[in-house]
Design a protein around this motif. Sequence first.
Motif, PDB file in Angstrom:
ATOM      1  N   ARG A  26      55.704  50.477  38.965  1.00 44.99           N
ATOM      2  CA  ARG A  26      55.212  51.809  38.584  1.00 44.99           C
ATOM      3  C   ARG A  26      54.616  51.777  37.182  1.00 44.99           C
ATOM      4  N   GLN A  27      55.266  51.080  36.265  1.00 47.65           N
ATOM      5  CA  GLN A  27      54.745  50.982  34.902  1.00 47.65           C
ATOM      6  C   GLN A  27      53.427  50.208  34.875  1.00 47.65           C
ATOM      7  N   LEU A  28      53.332  49.133  35.637  1.00 49.69           N
ATOM      8  CA  LEU A  28      52.087  48.377  35.702  1.00 49.69           C
ATOM      9  C   LEU A  28      50.948  49.231  36.248  1.00 49.69           C
ATOM     10  N   ALA A  29      51.280  50.110  37.178  1.00 52.75           N
ATOM     11  CA  ALA A  29      50.278  51.007  37.765  1.00 52.75           C
ATOM     12  C   ALA A  29      49.944  52.179  36.858  1.00 52.75           C
ATOM     13  N   GLY A  30      50.706  52.359  35.774  1.00 47.06           N
ATOM     14  CA  GLY A  30      50.437  53.459  34.855  1.00 47.06           C
ATOM     15  C   GLY A  30      50.781  54.816  35.430  1.00 47.06           C
ATOM     16  N   GLN A 102      53.437  56.800  25.378  1.00 46.95           N
ATOM     17  CA  GLN A 102      54.558  56.047  25.943  1.00 46.95           C
ATOM     18  C   GLN A 102      54.149  55.389  27.258  1.00 46.95           C
ATOM     19  N   LEU A 103      53.309  56.066  28.024  1.00 44.16           N
ATOM     20  CA  LEU A 103      52.857  55.517  29.303  1.00 44.16           C
ATOM     21  C   LEU A 103      52.073  54.219  29.092  1.00 44.16           C
ATOM     22  N   VAL A 104      51.212  54.226  28.082  1.00 46.10           N
ATOM     23  CA  VAL A 104      50.418  53.036  27.764  1.00 46.10           C
ATOM     24  C   VAL A 104      51.319  51.914  27.267  1.00 46.10           C
ATOM     25  N   VAL A 390      45.077  56.256  31.721  1.00 41.78           N
ATOM     26  CA  VAL A 390      45.821  55.023  31.904  1.00 41.78           C
ATOM     27  C   VAL A 390      45.414  54.468  33.259  1.00 41.78           C
ATOM     28  N   VAL A 391      44.885  53.257  33.277  1.00 44.84           N
ATOM     29  CA  VAL A 391      44.347  52.670  34.501  1.00 44.84           C
ATOM     30  C   VAL A 391      45.303  51.630  35.030  1.00 44.84           C
ATOM     31  N   GLY A 395      44.419  48.072  39.759  1.00 47.05           N
ATOM     32  CA  GLY A 395      43.057  48.521  40.049  1.00 47.05           C
ATOM     33  C   GLY A 395      42.959  49.680  41.003  1.00 47.05           C
ATOM     34  N   HIS A 396      44.070  50.428  41.230  1.00 50.14           N
ATOM     35  CA  HIS A 396      44.023  51.494  42.229  1.00 50.14           C
ATOM     36  C   HIS A 396      44.123  52.898  41.674  1.00 50.14           C
ATOM     37  N   HIS A 397      44.647  53.041  40.445  1.00 53.10           N
ATOM     38  CA  HIS A 397      44.940  54.389  39.960  1.00 53.10           C
ATOM     39  C   HIS A 397      44.307  54.614  38.599  1.00 53.10           C
ATOM     40  N   SER A 398      43.917  55.848  38.328  1.00 56.66           N
ATOM     41  CA  SER A 398      43.457  56.238  37.013  1.00 56.66           C
ATOM     42  C   SER A 398      43.947  57.651  36.773  1.00 56.66           C
ATOM     43  N   ILE A 399      44.835  57.801  35.780  1.00 57.37           N
ATOM     44  CA  ILE A 399      45.450  59.109  35.562  1.00 57.37           C
ATOM     45  C   ILE A 399      45.371  59.474  34.092  1.00 57.37           C
ATOM     46  N   LYS A 400      45.588  60.716  33.802  1.00 57.48           N
ATOM     47  CA  LYS A 400      45.524  61.184  32.416  1.00 57.48           C
ATOM     48  C   LYS A 400      46.777  60.746  31.672  1.00 57.48           C
ATOM     49  N   GLY A 401      46.559  60.247  30.432  1.00 56.85           N
ATOM     50  CA  GLY A 401      47.675  59.877  29.566  1.00 56.85           C
ATOM     51  C   GLY A 401      48.201  61.098  28.850  1.00 56.85           C
TER      52      GLY A 401
END
Length: 401
Positions: A26-30, A102-104, A390-391, A395-401
């Motif tokens: 989950r952390q790798l996926a951001g 923190q997510l990054v 945070v990508v 290579g599957h997700h892109s979400i707001k940090g």
Amino acid sequence: MNNQQYRAGVTEAAKLFAGNRLKLARQLAGLRKVELAAQIEKTPAAITAYESGRTRPAPSTVAQLSVALGVEPGFFLATPSTMLSLSSNVIPHFRSLRTTTQLVRDQATAYGWMVHDIVQTFERYIDMPKCRIPSFPVPIDGEITSEPTAAAQELRKAWEVEKGPIPHLLRSAENNGIVVAFGPTQSASVDAYSFETPHRPIVILNPIKDDYYRQRFDLAHELGHLIMHTDAEPGGRIVELQAHQFASELLMPANEIISQLPHRLNWSQFLTLKEYWGVSMQALLYRARELGTLSDVTYRNAMIRMSKEGWRRQEPGRHPGLEQPSLLPKSLELLEGAGISAVDIAREARAPMSIFSTATARQSRTLGSVADRGDIESDSHEEPKREGEVVSLFGHHSIKG
């Protein structure tokens, strides 16, 4: 992997599910827990229960997690090193805790531990250099003292560095057992960072900083953290200043450079010193002020000139290619020569191939349009990351940090 193998993998992962591996993925996926929960139509509390080990997901849920996170079901099987990473108190030294979310930071930390898993796998087959890095704890409860300078001198002595510039700092670090790898392009907002593991230290370099001189200083800065700040809280002002002081002394020893530094703004001389010592003109100007050969006023005027000329972004003079990691790339080449494929090694390390390829590359996948391994495609087709995103490293997700 065919359907039968996939189903067998899901069944095995459900029986032997390791919650800390889900957290790592989950952390790798951001992703935050709430976002992952929404993708598999579960509650955030369910994700928490899976990650803590209180509840084991059903095979159908394991399949959903596998698809949502972009990993094979086998990723969720326990590994000794992952259990070690999540049970340890090791916190990487990030340059500034205020400029990264923190997510990054969680994503960058997870990538670092994946590099650790890959290294551990290589070491089952290959004898890597013994780690030779002195411990020189420096107190951080006061202003800057002479200890960081002494720590840098101690490292040069321990590594038997001859007088003058260090020709190839990255190679020196690797020859003394420190693992150095480029970070993934998706987390390029994180500067170089480092952390100490029970096996060997790891330094992750920024993948888009295409500057030979600044890369060397970044690495020297991180070496300072590894030597001086094993137990220090990362990101503090004093900690960062000490690492900067350490890097200056390591790359530009005061007793050697002070007689070479000009007492006025002689740009030609600074350019000559830059290319001789392998440091930026900005680092030399700072060092000159630090050692008293330039006054504060002259230093400020120099920085104003640097800004006006655009030299703070692109300094004049030649631009050598970056120092490149070789420890992990050479390890991979040796095993491939013995008939063990990259895919086999990545699977044994339980590392997704995209992450394995990044960690074992000699060259950043951003800076070298196509990485040095022919089976790695260029990332040039990806859309640029927007500020605050945070990508996923998968290579599957892109979400707001």
